[in-house]
Design an enzyme around this catalytic site. Sequence first.
Site, PDB file in Angstrom:
ATOM      1  N   LYS A  22       0.838  -1.210   0.000  1.00 47.98           N
ATOM      2  CA  LYS A  22       0.000   0.000   0.000  1.00 47.98           C
ATOM      3  C   LYS A  22       0.869   1.253   0.000  1.00 47.98           C
ATOM      4  O   LYS A  22       0.611   2.199  -0.755  1.00 47.98           O
ATOM      5  CB  LYS A  22      -0.900  -0.024   1.238  1.00 47.98           C
ATOM      6  CG  LYS A  22      -1.548   1.299   1.554  1.00 47.98           C
ATOM      7  CD  LYS A  22      -2.334   1.264   2.844  1.00 47.98           C
ATOM      8  CE  LYS A  22      -1.556   1.544   4.094  1.00 47.98           C
ATOM      9  NZ  LYS A  22      -1.250   2.939   4.399  1.00 47.98           N
ATOM     10  N   ASN A  23       1.896   1.277   0.842  1.00 53.02           N
ATOM     11  CA  ASN A  23       2.689   2.496   0.993  1.00 53.02           C
ATOM     12  C   ASN A  23       3.594   2.782  -0.203  1.00 53.02           C
ATOM     13  O   ASN A  23       4.137   3.875  -0.323  1.00 53.02           O
ATOM     14  CB  ASN A  23       3.534   2.446   2.273  1.00 53.02           C
ATOM     15  CG  ASN A  23       2.686   2.706   3.510  1.00 53.02           C
ATOM     16  OD1 ASN A  23       1.502   2.997   3.400  1.00 53.02           O
ATOM     17  ND2 ASN A  23       3.308   2.597   4.674  1.00 53.02           N
ATOM     18  N   ARG A  93      -4.084  10.517   4.909  1.00 53.66           N
ATOM     19  CA  ARG A  93      -3.121  11.600   4.940  1.00 53.66           C
ATOM     20  C   ARG A  93      -2.217  11.601   3.699  1.00 53.66           C
ATOM     21  O   ARG A  93      -1.740  12.655   3.270  1.00 53.66           O
ATOM     22  CB  ARG A  93      -2.298  11.427   6.202  1.00 53.66           C
ATOM     23  CG  ARG A  93      -1.430  12.576   6.500  1.00 53.66           C
ATOM     24  CD  ARG A  93      -0.707  12.328   7.797  1.00 53.66           C
ATOM     25  NE  ARG A  93       0.175  13.438   8.053  1.00 53.66           N
ATOM     26  CZ  ARG A  93       1.328  13.592   7.475  1.00 53.66           C
ATOM     27  NH1 ARG A  93       1.767  12.694   6.621  1.00 53.66           N
ATOM     28  NH2 ARG A  93       2.071  14.648   7.733  1.00 53.66           N
ATOM     29  N   CYS A 117      -3.923  12.962  13.862  1.00 54.49           N
ATOM     30  CA  CYS A 117      -4.556  11.666  13.685  1.00 54.49           C
ATOM     31  C   CYS A 117      -4.213  10.839  14.910  1.00 54.49           C
ATOM     32  O   CYS A 117      -3.506  11.315  15.800  1.00 54.49           O
ATOM     33  CB  CYS A 117      -4.129  10.988  12.387  1.00 54.49           C
ATOM     34  SG  CYS A 117      -2.501  10.293  12.441  1.00 54.49           S
ATOM     35  N   ARG A 122       1.446  14.715  13.212  1.00 57.54           N
ATOM     36  CA  ARG A 122       1.699  14.550  11.776  1.00 57.54           C
ATOM     37  C   ARG A 122       1.688  15.849  10.977  1.00 57.54           C
ATOM     38  O   ARG A 122       0.825  16.076  10.109  1.00 57.54           O
ATOM     39  CB  ARG A 122       0.718  13.533  11.185  1.00 57.54           C
ATOM     40  CG  ARG A 122       0.728  12.235  11.966  1.00 57.54           C
ATOM     41  CD  ARG A 122       0.165  11.088  11.217  1.00 57.54           C
ATOM     42  NE  ARG A 122       1.073  10.554  10.231  1.00 57.54           N
ATOM     43  CZ  ARG A 122       0.911   9.397   9.605  1.00 57.54           C
ATOM     44  NH1 ARG A 122      -0.122   8.667   9.864  1.00 57.54           N
ATOM     45  NH2 ARG A 122       1.776   8.981   8.723  1.00 57.54           N
ATOM     46  N   ASP A 305       5.845   0.953  11.804  1.00 57.85           N
ATOM     47  CA  ASP A 305       4.647   0.238  11.355  1.00 57.85           C
ATOM     48  C   ASP A 305       4.620  -1.225  11.817  1.00 57.85           C
ATOM     49  O   ASP A 305       3.633  -1.929  11.568  1.00 57.85           O
ATOM     50  CB  ASP A 305       4.516   0.297   9.823  1.00 57.85           C
ATOM     51  CG  ASP A 305       4.054   1.663   9.344  1.00 57.85           C
ATOM     52  OD1 ASP A 305       3.709   2.511  10.182  1.00 57.85           O
ATOM     53  OD2 ASP A 305       4.047   1.883   8.117  1.00 57.85           O
ATOM     54  N   ARG A 397      -8.182  -0.504   5.632  1.00 50.85           N
ATOM     55  CA  ARG A 397      -7.406   0.544   4.949  1.00 50.85           C
ATOM     56  C   ARG A 397      -6.130  -0.024   4.353  1.00 50.85           C
ATOM     57  O   ARG A 397      -5.633   0.504   3.348  1.00 50.85           O
ATOM     58  CB  ARG A 397      -7.013   1.641   5.945  1.00 50.85           C
ATOM     59  CG  ARG A 397      -8.129   2.548   6.347  1.00 50.85           C
ATOM     60  CD  ARG A 397      -7.586   3.695   7.145  1.00 50.85           C
ATOM     61  NE  ARG A 397      -6.501   4.346   6.415  1.00 50.85           N
ATOM     62  CZ  ARG A 397      -5.613   5.179   6.949  1.00 50.85           C
ATOM     63  NH1 ARG A 397      -5.677   5.478   8.217  1.00 50.85           N
ATOM     64  NH2 ARG A 397      -4.670   5.718   6.208  1.00 50.85           N
TER      65      ARG A 397
HETATM   66  C1  UD1 Z   1       4.943   6.999   5.992  1.00 52.17           C
HETATM   67  C2  UD1 Z   1       4.070   5.776   5.938  1.00 52.17           C
HETATM   68  C3  UD1 Z   1       3.619   5.361   7.332  1.00 52.17           C
HETATM   69  C4  UD1 Z   1       4.827   5.190   8.251  1.00 52.17           C
HETATM   70  C5  UD1 Z   1       5.722   6.425   8.209  1.00 52.17           C
HETATM   71  C6  UD1 Z   1       7.027   6.262   8.975  1.00 52.17           C
HETATM   72  C7  UD1 Z   1       2.996   6.023   3.768  1.00 52.17           C
HETATM   73  C8  UD1 Z   1       1.741   6.272   3.006  1.00 52.17           C
HETATM   74  N1  UD1 Z   1       2.898   6.066   5.105  1.00 52.17           N
HETATM   75  O1  UD1 Z   1       4.126   8.052   6.539  1.00 52.17           O
HETATM   76  O2  UD1 Z   1       2.912   4.118   7.238  1.00 52.17           O
HETATM   77  O3  UD1 Z   1       4.397   4.981   9.578  1.00 52.17           O
HETATM   78  O4  UD1 Z   1       6.062   6.750   6.836  1.00 52.17           O
HETATM   79  O5  UD1 Z   1       7.721   5.170   8.482  1.00 52.17           O
HETATM   80  O6  UD1 Z   1       4.040   5.751   3.208  1.00 52.17           O
HETATM   81  N2  UD1 Z   1       7.194  14.922  10.045  1.00 52.17           N
HETATM   82  C9  UD1 Z   1       7.278  16.274  10.353  1.00 52.17           C
HETATM   83  N3  UD1 Z   1       6.972  17.181   9.369  1.00 52.17           N
HETATM   84  C10 UD1 Z   1       6.607  16.791   8.113  1.00 52.17           C
HETATM   85  C11 UD1 Z   1       6.520  15.409   7.815  1.00 52.17           C
HETATM   86  C12 UD1 Z   1       6.820  14.499   8.806  1.00 52.17           C
HETATM   87  O7  UD1 Z   1       7.627  16.660  11.470  1.00 52.17           O
HETATM   88  O8  UD1 Z   1       6.358  17.659   7.264  1.00 52.17           O
HETATM   89  C13 UD1 Z   1       7.511  13.930  11.097  1.00 52.17           C
HETATM   90  C14 UD1 Z   1       6.310  13.054  11.470  1.00 52.17           C
HETATM   91  O9  UD1 Z   1       5.484  13.692  12.435  1.00 52.17           O
HETATM   92  C15 UD1 Z   1       6.998  11.821  12.021  1.00 52.17           C
HETATM   93  C16 UD1 Z   1       8.258  11.708  11.133  1.00 52.17           C
HETATM   94  O10 UD1 Z   1       8.445  13.004  10.560  1.00 52.17           O
HETATM   95  O11 UD1 Z   1       7.416  12.057  13.342  1.00 52.17           O
HETATM   96  C17 UD1 Z   1       8.170  10.679  10.043  1.00 52.17           C
HETATM   97  O12 UD1 Z   1       6.989  10.892   9.285  1.00 52.17           O
HETATM   98  P1  UD1 Z   1       6.919  10.553   7.731  1.00 52.17           P
HETATM   99  O13 UD1 Z   1       8.119   9.723   7.350  1.00 52.17           O
HETATM  100  O14 UD1 Z   1       6.667  11.811   6.981  1.00 52.17           O
HETATM  101  O15 UD1 Z   1       5.631   9.651   7.646  1.00 52.17           O
HETATM  102  P2  UD1 Z   1       4.622   9.573   6.423  1.00 52.17           P
HETATM  103  O16 UD1 Z   1       5.340   9.774   5.140  1.00 52.17           O
HETATM  104  O17 UD1 Z   1       3.426  10.395   6.724  1.00 52.17           O
END
Ligand code: UD1
Length: 418
Positions: A22-23, A93, A117, A122, A305, A397
């Site tokens: 999915k990711n 998201r 969430c 996030r 995850d 999901r």
């Molecule tokens: C992706 C995965 C999710 C997984 C996560 C971490 C998808 C669709 N989802 O989520 O399943 O749990 O990676 O491996 O691929 N952060 C900030 N600012 C930002 C963006 C992120 O502070 O603009 C922080 C987040 O709060 C978190 C960390 O960075 O603490 C990692 O998040 P991120 O790698 O961005 O997760 P996703 O891409 O949303």
Amino acid sequence: MDKIVVQGGRRLEGRVAASGAKNAALPLIFATILTDKPCRLTSVPEVADIRTACRLLEMLGAKVERPAAGELIIDCSSVSEFEAPYDLVRTMRASFLTLGPLLARFGRACVSKPGGCAIGSRPIDIHLQGFLTMGARVENVGGYADVAAERLRGAHVILDKPSVGATENIVMAACLADGHTRVENAAREPEVVDLVDALVSMGAKINGAGSSVIEIEGVPALDGFDHRVMPDRIEVGTFLIAGAMTRGDIFVEHGRAEHLGSLIGALEASGSTVRADAKGLGVYTDTRPLAISVKTAPYPGFPTDLQAQLMALMTLANGTSRICETIFENRFMHVSELQRMGASIKLSGNTAEVEGRVTLKGAPVMATDLRASVCLVLAGLAAQDQTEVLRVYHLDRGYENLEGKLASLGARVSREPA
Ligand code: UD1
């Protein structure tokens, strides 16, 4: 709304096939916005988040066909809307990944801010900072990020954290920007590499995916792609942990050892035997697990995850384990539900101390996110009596036919109306 009913105490045995990730599929679906040529994806999992992503593309004006199970043909030649509305971003998201491709191809994107969430706040500041560095203007209007740029320019972007989504968004945008972009502190997750493989097949010029520095040379236009989505390493890991929890002997087709090094290390340290071959990954366990401690970290560290699923395993371990969550601050929604099943867990800040028990007891439970929900199903497989996992839409999901796959391994598990 349905529930999953599990009669615990059955040893899992046999083979099961992992679905596409999915990711990985989500960013690939949004990458089709970068081109006016048709794109074909195969091995796309049939899960709710993928349906949401397709609905969002259709709202933007794209044509999405599903000629066969696991196959999508997407044509973004007629995209004429640039807004991802709150309703969709709220449910998924990853909708935010429309921003980079829309901005790069059309110079305009308006995407609802995701807000909080269940697993934490996030934010999206790292994505937006990247686009600002590339010359975009960002305005906040009524809860939306309204981003515009006549032409994005290549830039030196240093990410505050190795965010997976921000890396994917910025790399996609940089493919059509003017000049050279260098992304430092990039995420190294295999899903980023899978996305870059597809982008390169479209004619993008990208080096360094899988390392923490990715370099992109912008090109004026991109072609379509025909791409098979990588296997779901989190689903593979979930099954391996289920095998270990039930002292089972299972083999997960399409599992790749190189994607799951940290989990394999953890399973071996807790007393399981893991075997890898060209077809997949197997796990064999014949004793109560030993307690081990893990800390989640960006890839190649232990995946956040899989944290909830590993905690389910540790509730049955011989000894006391410490599980430290460093990626999402609230990602312990499963703790109180596992406690209701008899687990002994103490939370202190971002660390859970789990004192292993010989057995868990079935109970009605529910969780508020995808991985927490699946951890309760795993706990139910190993528990005495019956466990009912409510709010199944979280599982739907991201897990394709979870109950069917577990049943094929000998679990007594079914879906019933709640
Ligand atoms: C992706 C995965 C999710 C997984 C996560 C971490 C998808 C669709 N989802 O989520 O399943 O749990 O990676 O491996 O691929 N952060 C900030 N600012 C930002 C963006 C992120 O502070 O603009 C922080 C987040 O709060 C978190 C960390 O960075 O603490 C990692 O998040 P991120 O790698 O961005 O997760 P996703 O891409 O949303």
